[in-house]
Design an enzyme around this catalytic site. Structure first.
Site, short mmCIF file in Angstrom:
data_model
loop_
_atom_site.label_atom_id
_atom_site.label_comp_id
_atom_site.label_asym_id
_atom_site.label_seq_id
_atom_site.Cartn_x
_atom_site.Cartn_y
_atom_site.Cartn_z
CG ASN A 1 -2.12 -0.89 1.04
OD1 ASN A 1 -2.38 -1.37 -0.06
ND2 ASN A 1 -2.84 -1.14 2.12
CB THR B 1 14.52 -17.89 -27.56
OG1 THR B 1 15.20 -17.56 -26.36
CG2 THR B 1 13.01 -17.84 -27.33
CE LYS C 1 13.08 -15.28 -30.32
NZ LYS C 1 12.26 -14.55 -29.35
CE LYS D 1 8.44 -13.55 -28.62
NZ LYS D 1 8.43 -12.55 -27.52
CE LYS E 1 13.97 -18.81 -22.77
NZ LYS E 1 12.94 -18.01 -23.45
CG ASP F 1 10.24 -16.03 -26.36
OD1 ASP F 1 10.62 -15.58 -25.26
OD2 ASP F 1 10.54 -15.53 -27.45
CD GLU F 2 8.34 -13.60 -23.63
OE1 GLU F 2 7.97 -12.58 -24.24
OE2 GLU F 2 9.35 -14.26 -23.94
CG HIS G 1 11.27 -15.27 -19.68
ND1 HIS G 1 10.78 -13.98 -19.64
CD2 HIS G 1 11.85 -15.41 -20.89
CE1 HIS G 1 11.05 -13.38 -20.78
NE2 HIS G 1 11.71 -14.22 -21.56
CG HIS H 1 15.75 -14.45 -19.30
ND1 HIS H 1 15.79 -14.28 -20.67
CD2 HIS H 1 15.41 -15.74 -19.11
CE1 HIS H 1 15.46 -15.41 -21.27
NE2 HIS H 1 15.22 -16.32 -20.33
#
Length: 471
Positions: free
Chosen positions: A115, A165, A167, A169, A193, A195-196, A286, A319
């Protein structure tokens, strides 16, 4: 004599500003950067932050008399000017360890960045750093395995690990995804890997993806004689579903899984890290969504704090940015949080943005994973900056090679050449170009990669810089 209860609003400074206080070894220490609203004195602002992030509220309450407020309250004990910024100042606050549940980074964050960040008297507030006392560190399980155990599991020593990574992705079918994984691993990479945002979408449901990826890993291992892995993203809509995916990954023999620790949540991450430790599975983390929290230099949470929180919560890789690639990252600050991930004890070092000594005791270190806009020309700088205990992940810098799967071979040759040159005493950042040119004479894959990306640079100024005096 019983204490008398005085109702009404009391100036925060009377209770929470304690400039003569000497922090205890067991205190959790925090450094906040504060910009108060016009007309709010610095002393009041810093005391208000200490109050609202610990025991205080806007008015005196009779229930204060039912506890030992002096024991539990946060104490603002020092302030410093922010170099080059006339509006902001640093406030240092000490919190007694008893305010926090053991082993719960969730509880720590709920107090420190809860808060108080919406407090009207404060125009901007940023948590710059936290010192976790060793007494608290030892209540957290930390990384499931750590750097040395991972090297033993994967049988890889003496160099950074190499990854990619996949691609694009999103959009590949499970079979085509597995094909890309195989080509990269067969070409010389240690890891590929998800990707996220690869979870379980209509074009590739998670179970199908896991199956084709494991088929690719096993084939690449048979053909190369090396251990291989792929970060299977088990981030899911619910914790139950996350653990179901993790269990299946273990069942089919996956050595490593992945979690988006900020979007997935710290409760889920801590639970998953404990599961990975119990089940002998490595955990890649990640940091998706981190820049929402850490990129604004005046408001939010600095990434060095998110780094410390992750080490406590648990992960074997994190990362960290690249410094030289397409993503945000000041060099000295990046070197600072890399050390916070990997070393056992880190001294205060303002030149790298580290405000406190940090003792991790026997807690294992975490591999720094760098990715984002990197290619073979960056290899000398990456090996210099990140050293040995890192995973260098080239996505487009692998799959964007004109010869397709040759991108993996190009990156492996470049890495081996840089490591060999480093071991021979060469200065990679000064001699890197010549080192790569020499290596390319024996590797057409590397030569073509160097020609493809020779003009590619990401020359943008860093938004979140270290606070230093303007020259």
């Amino acid at each position: 004599m019983a204490k008398k209860y005085d109702a009404g609003v009391k100036d925060y400074r009377e209770t929470y500003w304690m400039p003569d206080y000497t922090p205890k070894e067991t205190d959790l220490l925090a450094c906040f950067k504060i910009i108060p609203q016009p007309g709010v004195p610095r002393e009041e602002a810093r005391a208000a932050v200490a109050a609202e992030s610990s025991t205080g509220t806007w008015t005196t309450v009779w229930t204060d008399l039912l506890t030992d407020l002096d024991h539990y309250k946060g104490r603002a004990y020092a302030i410093e000017d922010v170099p080059g910024d006339e509006e902001a100042f640093y406030a240092f606050i000490a919190y007694p360890i008893d305010l926090f549940e053991e082993g719960s980074v969730v509880n720590v964050f709920t107090s420190l960045v809860g808060n108080v960040f919406g407090f009207k008297a404060i125009r901007a507030l940023r948590l710059e750093d936290v010192r976790f006392p060793i007494a608290y560190v030892m209540t957290c399980n930390g990384p499931p395995h750590g750097i040395q155990v991972e090297r033993d599991i994967m049988n890889k020593y003496g160099r950074p690990l190499l990854g990619c990574t996949i691609k694009p992705k999103l959009g590949l079918s499970a079979k085509n995804y597995g094909r890309a994984v195989y080509e990269c691993l067969r070409g010389g990479l240690d890891f590929t890997k998800d990707d996220e945002n690869v979870n379980s979408q209509p074009f590739m449901r998670w179970r199908h993806g896991f199956d084709f990826v494991m088929e690719a890993i096993e084939k690449a291992e048979r053909e190369t004689g090396e251990r291989k892995g792929h970060y299977l993203n088990v981030t899911a809509p619910t914790p139950d579903e996350m653990f179901k995916r993790a269990e299946y990954a273990k069942e089919i023999g996956a050595p490593i899984i992945m979690h988006d620790y900020i979007t997935g949540g710290f409760t889920a991450n801590t639970g998953l890290a404990q599961w990975c430790r119990d089940n002998g599975v490595l955990l890649h983390i990640h940091r998706a969504m981190h820049a929402v929290l850490d990129r604004n230099p005046h408001h939010g949470i600095h990434f060095r704090v998110l780094t410390k929180i992750l080490r406590l919560s648990g992960g074997d890789h994190l990362h960290t940015g690249t410094v030289v690639g397409k993503l945000e990252g000041d060099r000295e600050a990046t070197l600072g949080w890399i050390d916070l991930l990997r070393e056992s004890y880190i001294k205060e070092d303002r030149s790298r943005g580290i405000f406190f000594d940090q003792d991790w005791g026997s807690m294992p270190g975490v591999f720094a994973a760098c990715s984002g806009g990197i290619h073979v020309w960056h290899m000398p700088a990456l090996v210099t900056i990140f050293g040995e205990h890192a995973v260098l992940q080239f996505g487009g810098g692998t799959l964007g090679h004109p010869w397709g799967n040759a991108g993996a071979a190009a990156n492996r040759v470049a890495l081996e050449a840089c490591v060999e040159a480093r071991n021979e005493g060469h200065e990679l950042e000064k001699e890197g170009k010549d080192i790569l040119i020499q290596a390319a004479k024996h590797s057409p894959e590397l030569k073509t990669a160097m020609e493809t990306w020779k003009e590619i640079k990401f020359e943008f100024d860093t938004v979140d810089k270290l606070d230093v005096a303007h020259k």
